[in-house]
Write a protein that holds these residues in place. Structure first.
Motif, short mmCIF file in Angstrom:
data_model
loop_
_atom_site.label_atom_id
_atom_site.label_comp_id
_atom_site.label_asym_id
_atom_site.label_seq_id
_atom_site.Cartn_x
_atom_site.Cartn_y
_atom_site.Cartn_z
N ASN A 179 -7.36 3.25 1.92
CA ASN A 179 -8.82 3.39 1.74
C ASN A 179 -9.39 4.62 2.42
O ASN A 179 -10.60 4.69 2.66
CB ASN A 179 -9.52 2.13 2.26
CG ASN A 179 -9.11 0.90 1.49
OD1 ASN A 179 -8.95 0.95 0.29
ND2 ASN A 179 -8.91 -0.19 2.20
N ASP A 231 -7.50 9.01 -9.71
CA ASP A 231 -8.39 9.96 -10.39
C ASP A 231 -8.44 11.31 -9.68
O ASP A 231 -8.92 12.28 -10.25
CB ASP A 231 -9.80 9.39 -10.49
CG ASP A 231 -9.88 8.22 -11.46
OD1 ASP A 231 -8.99 8.12 -12.34
OD2 ASP A 231 -10.82 7.42 -11.36
N THR A 247 -11.04 8.17 3.03
CA THR A 247 -11.99 8.95 2.25
C THR A 247 -12.35 10.23 2.99
O THR A 247 -12.20 10.31 4.21
CB THR A 247 -13.29 8.16 1.98
OG1 THR A 247 -13.92 7.86 3.22
CG2 THR A 247 -13.03 6.90 1.20
N TYR A 277 1.40 3.27 -3.17
CA TYR A 277 0.27 3.96 -3.77
C TYR A 277 -0.24 5.15 -2.96
O TYR A 277 -1.12 5.87 -3.41
CB TYR A 277 -0.88 2.97 -4.02
CG TYR A 277 -0.49 1.87 -4.95
CD1 TYR A 277 -0.46 2.08 -6.32
CD2 TYR A 277 -0.13 0.62 -4.49
CE1 TYR A 277 -0.09 1.08 -7.20
CE2 TYR A 277 0.25 -0.39 -5.36
CZ TYR A 277 0.27 -0.15 -6.71
OH TYR A 277 0.64 -1.14 -7.58
N HIS A 305 -6.66 8.80 -1.97
CA HIS A 305 -5.45 8.24 -2.59
C HIS A 305 -5.74 7.67 -3.98
O HIS A 305 -4.88 7.02 -4.57
CB HIS A 305 -4.85 7.16 -1.70
CG HIS A 305 -4.36 7.69 -0.39
ND1 HIS A 305 -3.25 8.50 -0.28
CD2 HIS A 305 -4.84 7.57 0.87
CE1 HIS A 305 -3.06 8.83 0.98
NE2 HIS A 305 -4.01 8.27 1.69
N SER A 306 -6.92 7.95 -4.53
CA SER A 306 -7.27 7.46 -5.86
C SER A 306 -6.44 8.15 -6.93
O SER A 306 -6.16 9.35 -6.84
CB SER A 306 -8.76 7.74 -6.13
OG SER A 306 -9.08 7.50 -7.48
N PRO A 315 -12.26 9.06 -2.44
CA PRO A 315 -11.11 8.31 -1.92
C PRO A 315 -9.85 9.13 -2.18
O PRO A 315 -9.49 9.36 -3.33
CB PRO A 315 -11.13 7.01 -2.73
CG PRO A 315 -11.90 7.34 -3.96
CD PRO A 315 -12.82 8.47 -3.64
N GLU A 373 0.82 -1.21 0.00
CA GLU A 373 0.00 0.00 0.00
C GLU A 373 0.85 1.26 0.00
O GLU A 373 0.45 2.28 -0.56
CB GLU A 373 -0.94 0.01 1.21
CG GLU A 373 -2.12 -0.90 1.08
CD GLU A 373 -3.05 -0.79 2.27
OE1 GLU A 373 -2.70 -0.15 3.29
OE2 GLU A 373 -4.16 -1.34 2.17
#
Length: 91
Positions: free
Chosen positions: A58, A82, A60, A14, A79-80, A77, A11
């Motif tokens: 995870n 997008d 948010t 990311y 850490h996305s 989220p 993790e």
């Protein structure tokens, strides 16, 4: 114990490290990558943070804004891939 360490190691690759320090009640502007067919564009979403869930990768935040007198809430989220940027507007 070894499984937890393995998951955290994976993790950590990311996690976004350039996020501002924010908390509930702050006003933020979030730039989100939107894909429509073959086109990609960045859409900005501004509002007040009303909820925060801290869970590593995870994690948010819930952001609420008013549009034509109606409250709209959206969960992001943080850490996305997008999410292009999160800017702190007001503390």
């Amino acid at each position: 114990m070894k499984l937890n360490k393995l998951i955290k190691d994976i993790e950590s690759d990311y996690l976004k490290l350039d996020l501002p320090s924010f908390k509930i009640g702050n006003i933020v502007s979030i730039d989100v990558l939107i894909q429509e067919g073959n086109k990609k564009r960045i859409q900005s979403y501004s509002g007040k943070i009303i909820s925060q869930h801290l869970a590593g990768l995870n994690s948010t935040i819930t952001v609420r804004r008013l549009s034509k007198g109606i409250g709209i809430e959206r969960i992001f989220p943080i850490h996305s891939p997008d999410i292009k940027s999160i800017n702190l507007i007001e503390k």
